[in-house]
Design an enzyme around this catalytic site. Structure first.
Site, mmCIF file in Angstrom:
data_model
loop_
_atom_site.group_PDB
_atom_site.id
_atom_site.type_symbol
_atom_site.label_atom_id
_atom_site.label_comp_id
_atom_site.label_asym_id
_atom_site.label_seq_id
_atom_site.Cartn_x
_atom_site.Cartn_y
_atom_site.Cartn_z
ATOM 1 N N LYS A 204 0.844 -1.201 0.000
ATOM 2 C CA LYS A 204 0.000 0.000 0.000
ATOM 3 C C LYS A 204 0.880 1.252 0.000
ATOM 4 O O LYS A 204 0.663 2.164 -0.765
ATOM 5 C CB LYS A 204 -0.902 -0.038 1.242
ATOM 6 C CG LYS A 204 -1.838 1.118 1.356
ATOM 7 C CD LYS A 204 -2.727 0.977 2.588
ATOM 8 C CE LYS A 204 -3.426 2.296 2.868
ATOM 9 N NZ LYS A 204 -4.220 2.264 4.096
ATOM 10 N N GLU A 210 10.818 -4.658 4.046
ATOM 11 C CA GLU A 210 10.864 -6.068 3.649
ATOM 12 C C GLU A 210 10.474 -6.231 2.179
ATOM 13 O O GLU A 210 11.143 -6.934 1.405
ATOM 14 C CB GLU A 210 9.894 -6.900 4.508
ATOM 15 C CG GLU A 210 10.275 -7.036 5.963
ATOM 16 C CD GLU A 210 9.704 -5.922 6.832
ATOM 17 O OE1 GLU A 210 9.407 -4.820 6.298
ATOM 18 O OE2 GLU A 210 9.583 -6.134 8.051
ATOM 19 N N GLY A 265 -4.533 -1.988 5.439
ATOM 20 C CA GLY A 265 -3.844 -3.155 4.880
ATOM 21 C C GLY A 265 -4.506 -4.465 5.282
ATOM 22 O O GLY A 265 -4.722 -5.362 4.463
ATOM 23 N N ARG A 266 -4.862 -4.592 6.555
ATOM 24 C CA ARG A 266 -5.425 -5.861 7.053
ATOM 25 C C ARG A 266 -6.869 -6.078 6.626
ATOM 26 O O ARG A 266 -7.461 -7.101 6.960
ATOM 27 C CB ARG A 266 -5.258 -5.934 8.576
ATOM 28 C CG ARG A 266 -5.803 -4.736 9.324
ATOM 29 C CD ARG A 266 -5.298 -4.701 10.760
ATOM 30 N NE ARG A 266 -5.711 -3.481 11.457
ATOM 31 C CZ ARG A 266 -5.020 -2.354 11.469
ATOM 32 N NH1 ARG A 266 -3.889 -2.259 10.803
ATOM 33 N NH2 ARG A 266 -5.445 -1.308 12.160
ATOM 34 N N GLU A 351 -3.570 -6.176 15.374
ATOM 35 C CA GLU A 351 -3.114 -4.867 14.876
ATOM 36 C C GLU A 351 -4.271 -3.867 14.966
ATOM 37 O O GLU A 351 -4.054 -2.667 15.147
ATOM 38 C CB GLU A 351 -2.590 -4.984 13.436
ATOM 39 C CG GLU A 351 -1.669 -3.830 13.060
ATOM 40 C CD GLU A 351 -0.995 -3.992 11.703
ATOM 41 O OE1 GLU A 351 -1.718 -4.022 10.686
ATOM 42 O OE2 GLU A 351 0.246 -4.070 11.641
ATOM 43 N N HIS A 382 -2.141 -32.515 19.595
ATOM 44 C CA HIS A 382 -0.959 -33.246 20.069
ATOM 45 C C HIS A 382 0.126 -32.283 20.518
ATOM 46 O O HIS A 382 1.295 -32.643 20.587
ATOM 47 C CB HIS A 382 -0.471 -34.188 18.971
ATOM 48 C CG HIS A 382 -1.545 -35.182 18.615
ATOM 49 N ND1 HIS A 382 -1.701 -36.374 19.274
ATOM 50 C CD2 HIS A 382 -2.566 -35.093 17.726
ATOM 51 C CE1 HIS A 382 -2.758 -37.007 18.788
ATOM 52 N NE2 HIS A 382 -3.302 -36.248 17.849
ATOM 53 N N LYS A 510 10.313 0.240 13.416
ATOM 54 C CA LYS A 510 10.836 0.539 12.077
ATOM 55 C C LYS A 510 11.903 1.633 12.161
ATOM 56 O O LYS A 510 12.954 1.544 11.525
ATOM 57 C CB LYS A 510 9.709 1.020 11.162
ATOM 58 C CG LYS A 510 8.693 -0.052 10.801
ATOM 59 C CD LYS A 510 7.681 0.516 9.815
ATOM 60 C CE LYS A 510 6.499 -0.422 9.634
ATOM 61 N NZ LYS A 510 5.431 0.145 8.818
HETATM 62 O O1 F6P Z 1 3.889 -2.402 9.641
HETATM 63 C C1 F6P Z 1 2.549 -2.695 9.646
HETATM 64 C C2 F6P Z 1 1.944 -2.496 8.294
HETATM 65 O O2 F6P Z 1 1.825 -1.145 8.033
HETATM 66 C C3 F6P Z 1 0.596 -3.196 8.171
HETATM 67 O O3 F6P Z 1 -0.430 -2.465 8.700
HETATM 68 C C4 F6P Z 1 0.528 -3.426 6.713
HETATM 69 O O4 F6P Z 1 -0.436 -4.375 6.364
HETATM 70 C C5 F6P Z 1 1.936 -3.866 6.414
HETATM 71 O O5 F6P Z 1 2.741 -3.085 7.278
HETATM 72 C C6 F6P Z 1 2.379 -3.710 4.990
HETATM 73 O O6 F6P Z 1 2.300 -2.378 4.583
HETATM 74 P P1 F6P Z 1 2.401 -2.008 3.042
HETATM 75 O O7 F6P Z 1 1.255 -2.664 2.343
HETATM 76 O O8 F6P Z 1 2.327 -0.511 3.002
HETATM 77 O O9 F6P Z 1 3.709 -2.526 2.532
#
Ligand code: F6P
Length: 543
Positions: A204, A210, A265-266, A351, A382, A510
């Site tokens: 987003k 990452e 995002g979620r 979150e 288990h 971060k």
């Molecule tokens: O760090 C949390 C977050 O902002 C989430 O809320 C989000 O889903 C995820 O990182 C990924 O964010 P993006 O879609 O901006 O890469």
């Protein structure tokens, strides 16, 4: 918009506290035995999902009071605020309009809906073209593998949908890379051919460390294989609100699908973030997922509170956490394809509702979201079920059980169902020391030894839980379940008086991460505390 009110100050709350005290010594089993209508009445059917809450630790007067609590909190009005697009994400001054992503009409949000419809059309074209074998890579080969690179909401939703519906999958293989650990991308690329691989960079913000790190490594993998930088569009799509950053990365506007700041995002699996799963399942099946979610939206908006599944689940969450003192919540899907569901729900609920101040910015004096965890049944039986049955903590459970299997292996599925129902009943009935002793002496154990062992075999039972069932795990059913938990999360957040749509708690890590990376790069930077400095030195020495 509704003003902040602390949960504990609603008039019904104090009354519920005395009910909670009274019910501590009441057996769920007895309530079921004494009330012939309980098993039927403590259930709701909506959008293809059945919620059975007859094994929760509450009785009819408590249920009536919980509904009063919901009324005092103005839940029905708050549902309307959500659908009306009010700026309920107060810290970012945004609405939360994820329902529009699966709607079949604008409902007063004409311009946003026009963009949603156009994006759906683009998703359909892409999914159809990839599935028809019309998309060729740089070397002229047909794309056979799609890799979604994203994290959090840009990973968990499409990953879950793709894995949950194998009976609906087409020929294209979809893979998911999220972790900045190079092992994640390397492990995925090891089995892939650059000529036949398409990447979807899903972010987003297009700023997530990452995702950008993995995206650049994937780009380099293609360049190393001989692709020309100018032609990388044949191997990259992006889903983002940040078109300039995607362009800087080298993905042209034609290959970018939009996101909007009114989708968290979620809550975004229904948008172009779900593209990889739309490719995996085909557009028709992805549309069925949207249909299931839309049916749950309609139920949520129209059902009376007493018959409103998300509202009731939220009231039960507050009952279990704030009044009965549970700190955990386990979600146990009895369907191996749903093994990602707990991970997905962790982000959705923790979150969203892992917050410590109210919408007024003041610290709260009560707990908010429980720790959500779980895994696929029967695997957990288990491992951690021991703690559920005999541990010292109360841990409410949601069992999620499709009643039919789409694998065609009905005999084996019967065993899975038997296990799920057995765990549900065992959590309720437990086993008294007397029952344990009798069973032991019946097996020939001598009386003295049986008396001691019986204490170890005894299980208190009375563990509150719900069972969510559906006919089978179709795209519609999955869509309904995910929308159900979204709305449950919203209602719980409203009862707690918090904002479920921001996530400021992830920022500090971060920022410090960027400072530490500077230090690991050997640059001058911020000095850390002694313990962190020691770890930096350990890393330097280990290289
Ligand atoms: O760090 C949390 C977050 O902002 C989430 O809320 C989000 O889903 C995820 O990182 C990924 O964010 P993006 O879609 O901006 O890469």
């Amino acid at each position: 918009m509704s003003a902040f009110n602390p949960l504990t100050e609603y008039p019904a709350y104090a009354q519920l506290q005395s009910h909670a005290q009274r019910l501590q010594s009441v057996a769920i089993q007895s309530m079921l035995a004494e009330d012939a209508a309980r098993a039927d009445d403590f259930g709701i059917e909506a959008a293809g999902i059945h919620l059975d809450y007859a094994k929760q630790l509450l009785d009819r007067p408590t249920l009536a009071l919980l509904l009063e609590l919901g009324e005092q909190a103005g839940l029905a009005a708050r549902v309307e605020h959500l659908f009306d697009g009010e700026s309920i994400n107060v810290t970012e001054q945004r609405p939360a309009l994820h329902m529009l992503l699966r709607a079949d009409a604008a409902g007063g949000h004409e311009s946003a809906y026009a963009e949603v419809s156009a994006t759906r059309e683009r998703m359909r074209e892409l999914a159809d073209s990839l599935n028809a074998g019309d998309w060729q890579g740089y070397w002229g080969d047909v794309i056979t593998d799609v890799v979604n690179i994203g994290i959090g909401g840009s990973d968990l939703g499409p990953r879950l949908v793709t894995e949950a519906l194998p009976a609906f999958a087409g020929a294209l293989r979809c893979h998911y890379v999220a972790n900045v650990d190079p092992a994640d991308l390397a492990g995925t690329l090891a089995g892939l051919n650059p000529a036949t691989t398409l990447f979807i960079i899903c972010s987003k913000s297009f700023r997530t460390e990452e995702t950008l790190t993995n995206g650049l490594a994937a780009r380099q993998w293609l360049l190393d294989a001989g692709a020309a930088a100018a032609d990388l569009d044949r191997h990259f799509l992006a889903v983002t609100t940040n078109l300039p950053a995607a362009a800087d990365f080298g993905i042209s506007g034609d290959n970018c699908l939009p996101m909007w700041d009114w989708v968290g995002g979620r809550y975004s699996v229904w948008s172009a973030v779900g593209l990889s799963s739309a490719v995996a399942l085909g557009w028709e099946n992805f549309s069925r997922l949207l249909t299931g979610a839309r049916r749950m939206d309609e139920h949520f908006r129209n059902a009376a509170p007493a018959a409103n599944m998300p509202m009731l689940m939220a009231l039960l969450e507050v009952w279990n956490c704030n009044l009965l003192g549970a700190e955990n919540h386990a979600v146990l899907p009895y369907d191996h394809s749903l093994r990602q569901l707990p991970d997905y729900l962790q982000q959705l609920t923790m979150e969203s509702n892992g917050k410590r101040v109210g919408t007024n910015g003041e610290p709260l004096k009560y707990h908010t979201a429980p720790v959500l965890w779980g895994s696929a049944g029967t695997i957990g039986q288990h491992s951690f079920h021991q703690l559920l049955h005999q541990g010292t903590r109360r841990c409410p459970v949601d069992f999620v059980l499709p009643l039919n299997t789409l694998t065609g292996r009905h005999e084996q599925h019967r065993r899975l169902v038997a296990n799920c129902l057995a765990q549900s009943r065992a959590l309720m009935v437990g086993r008294s020391p007397e029952q344990a002793r009798e069973a032991l002496t019946g097996r020939g154990v001598d009386a003295a030894q049986a008396a001691v062992l019986a204490q170890h075999l005894a299980m208190p039972g009375n563990h509150p839980h719900s069972v969510l069932t559906m006919h089978s795990l179709t795209p519609e059913a999955l869509g309904s379940v995910l929308a159900l938990y979204e709305h449950r999360t919203y209602c719980s957040g409203q009862l707690w008086g918090i904002n479920p749509f921001d996530q400021w708690g992830v920022e500090l890590g971060k920022e410090i991460g960027a400072q530490i990376l500077q230090r690991l790069n050997g640059e001058d930077g911020v000095a850390m505390d002694d313990a962190t400095e020691r770890l930096i030195t350990a890393w330097q020495r280990a290289r």
